[in-house]
Design an enzyme around this catalytic site. Structure first.
Site, PDB file in Angstrom:
ATOM      1  N   HIS A 226       0.896  -1.148   0.006  1.00  0.00           N
ATOM      2  CA  HIS A 226      -0.135  -0.138  -0.005  1.00  0.00           C
ATOM      3  C   HIS A 226       0.905   1.272  -0.012  1.00  0.00           C
ATOM      4  CE1 HIS A 226       0.722  -0.459   4.387  1.00  0.00           C
ATOM      5  NE2 HIS A 226       0.604   0.886   4.551  1.00  0.00           N
ATOM      6  N   ASP A 262       0.423  -7.860   0.670  1.00  0.00           N
ATOM      7  CA  ASP A 262       0.682  -6.385   0.886  1.00  0.00           C
ATOM      8  C   ASP A 262       2.265  -6.176   0.934  1.00  0.00           C
ATOM      9  OD1 ASP A 262       0.609  -3.581   1.263  1.00  0.00           O
ATOM     10  OD2 ASP A 262       0.046  -3.887   3.671  1.00  0.00           O
ATOM     11  N   SER A 345       4.910   1.172   8.520  1.00  0.00           N
ATOM     12  CA  SER A 345       4.295   0.509   7.226  1.00  0.00           C
ATOM     13  C   SER A 345       5.598   0.006   6.404  1.00  0.00           C
ATOM     14  CB  SER A 345       3.239   0.878   6.325  1.00  0.00           C
ATOM     15  OG  SER A 345       2.112   1.004   7.125  1.00  0.00           O
TER      16      SER A 345
END
Length: 607
Positions: A226, A262, A345
């Site tokens: 992402h 992801d 992230s």
């Protein structure tokens, strides 16, 4: 975003450091025992409330369990209903449905646990759950097989979930278990933080995962999908948008953020950027990656991220489906008790000194030992296989503990009103010097692979002190060089104000942009002053960024906090920006939380 109320995802971020240092070598004493890096021992002892000796024993036991798991006969693994590390016995436990399989497990060194449901039955139940809630049912945040309970566990916020969905899940029988949760996951993007974050274009930063090389030998690193969703997007690091490191998602074929996983890839192409297997532990000795492994339920793990830094916990589930909302459902993820924050992230997850995963999301709070799904990661081996990458590793086990020599003859070779250029003599090392870290006072200013650097973003007519450290591929760093002082030249100090009075709504999970044009000449003053005239019910949800005419993004406010406060109109920010004054300046306000209202009524900039 209000922390503690939703689950965010960023690998990664943050770390960067990127989690593995792209730009900054961590001070790196090597592990005293293979697979037991001191930072992992210390972090696991802290976050799992163990003694140092217990943490070392835990790492040794789970390493043995991993070896046994990898060596299980194929005939046995095909019968298993699951496997996990049992922290009470220190053994690999496997779920079996027959005495024959139990005997085979004992012979292989594993601890058998007889269960009622075999792998096929669990798969059938998981498919039934997916059919019921796989279309973004309110309140359902994820589901998957729980090997220890021999059930499919569904995470549900009962206050939000429709009664019909709860009834339908209950009708599937006792093989499906509902676990109550109070938070809803969203993918993390986050606050800018000193260290080694990386920025996808002008967006909020993520954290770097693991460096690798592709089939041609080119340098890359893997991170969260992402964070890399835009094709051929410029990637920045170290000094943010002032320092390009390469390109994210080259060709649009190196990013996944869907059922498959992801995970994403960034190509490191710009001069001066090196990659290192030494993971930043934010104050402890670096952990040099020696290989990769698959996650195992119950094992103690740690992650490095740009925002929460170095946090440890244990794996609570693998092969989980996570519903992040906004039409994003991801399969095959692992959940943990370690804490994380927005900006982590893409960061690196490790089991001892083995690469394990890429940070995907979390509860955006840092209370170690919290909820089972407090943080979530994507197994790294899947990303390495998908793009045929070779993980960058170090020797491990203390193979290289010698630091490079101290850089000599540090000197200033020039200055402008906003920058100072430096040069020094090369260091030597028993294996080889891979780069240099330049410090402005105690803060890392930039990292390079050559013996010269320019430090930008400085204030006109101001004296600064600089030092340089050399580092090698194992993450060993030299002592700092002798300091050199340099002064920037006088600049244009005239204050010139430009204003926009156009109003824009600030909406949930959207970015509001407002542009104005400056006709000022010469270099912008430093710092640039920005006044924001806006109203909003939750300032903690706002991410505010200034984008210069050159396209560089300067963070003014990063979101985060546990309690909402109204945004005060007329709030003034200042930021150091080495920019020409003329051109279009843009203010960006991202609302990263639900249920809020706000309006940007105008803003001004002093150049």
């Amino acid at each position: 975003m209000r922390q503690g109320t939703r689950i965010f995802l960023l690998a990664g971020a943050a770390a960067l450091l990127p989690v593995l240092s792209l730009t900054q070598g961590s001070s790196a004493a090597q592990p005293t025992q293979p697979g037991q890096p001191p930072a992992a021992v210390d972090g696991i002892a802290r976050d799992l409330h163990l003694s140092t000796d217990q943490a070392r024993t835990r790492l040794q036991q789970q390493d043995q369990a991993q070896q046994i798991a990898a060596a299980l006969p194929t005939a046995l693994t095909s019968q298993l209903a699951g496997k996990w590390f049992d922290e009470k016995t220190g053994k690999l436990s496997v779920a079996v449905t027959s005495e024959t399989a139990a005997n085979a497990a004992r012979a292989a060194g594993a601890r058998p646990v007889l269960v009622a449901r075999d792998r096929a039955e669990l798969a059938r139940l998981n498919a039934a759950v997916t059919k019921l809630v796989g279309g973004h049912v309110a309140g359902v945040t994820g589901w998957g097989v729980d090997a220890e309970s021999n059930t499919v566990t569904v995470r549900v916020n009962r206050a939000v979930a429709p009664r019909s969905s709860l009834s339908a899940l209950a009708a599937l029988g006792d093989g499906v278990r509902i676990r109550d949760v109070t938070s809803a996951p969203v993918q993390q993007s986050g606050a800018l933080h000193p260290g080694d974050p990386w920025w996808p274009g002008g967006e909020s930063n993520c954290s770097t995962g693991f460096p690798a090389t592709d089939s041609s030998g080119a340098k890359v690193f893997v991170t969260a999908g992402h964070c890399t969703n835009d094709a051929n997007q410029a990637a920045y690091g170290a000094s943010g948008q002032q320092n390009k490191l390469g390109t994210s998602n080259v060709g649009g074929t190196h990013s996944v953020n869907a059922h498959e996983g992801d995970m994403g890839m960034v190509s490191v192409t710009e001069a001066g950027w090196t990659t290192s297997p030494a993971v930043n532990t934010w104050g402890g000795a670096a952990v040099t990656v020696t290989g990769s492994t698959e996650p195992l339920v119950g094992q103690a793990v740690c992650h490095s991220g740009n925002t929460s830094h170095w946090q440890c916990g244990k794996v609570t589930a693998v092969e989980q489906t996570i519903d992040y909302g906004n039409n994003t459902i991801v399969d095959g993820l692992a959940t943990t008790t370690a804490c994380s924050l927005g900006g982590d992230s893409g960061g690196a997850w490790l089991a001892g000194d083995k690469a394990l995963g890429l940070h995907s999301g979390g509860a955006s709070s840092c209370s170690p030992g919290g909820a089972d799904d407090q943080s979530i990661f994507q197994p790294v081996n899947e990303a390495l296989r998908k793009w045929s990458l070779t993980l960058l590793t170090g020797g491990g086990g203390g193979d290289d503990t010698a630091a490079p020599s101290v850089p000599a003859n540090l000197r200033s070779t020039g200055a402008t009103s906003a920058s100072v250029s430096l040069a020094w003599d090369a260091s030597t090392d028993n294996v080889g010097v891979t780069g240099y870290d330049v410090y402005q006072g105690a803060a890392l200013a930039t990292s390079v692979s050559t013996t010269s650097a320019t430090v930008s973003g400085l204030t006109a007519d101001t004296a600064y002190s600089f030092t340089v450290k050399a580092r090698d591929a194992a993450g060993n760093a030299s002592a700092a060089s002798a300091a050199v002082s340099a002064r920037t030249s006088p600049g244009d100090t005239g204050g010139r104000v430009f204003t926009s009075t156009t109003s824009f709504p600030i909406r949930d999970f959207q970015v509001t942009t407002s542009a104005l044009k400056s006709t000022a000449t010469g270099t912008a003053v430093s710092p640039v002053s920005v006044q924001v005239n806006a109203t909003h019910t939750c300032t903690e949800d706002l991410n505010i960024t200034l984008v210069s005419p050159s396209g560089r993004a300067y963070p003014l406010q990063r979101y985060g906090g546990t309690t909402c406060h109204p945004f005060q109109s007329g709030k003034t920010f200042s930021v150091t920006a080495n920019e020409q004054a003329a051109g279009t300046w843009t203010l960006r306000i991202g609302d990263n939380g639900p249920g809020d209202t706000g309006t940007l009524s105008g803003w001004s900039i002093t150049l």
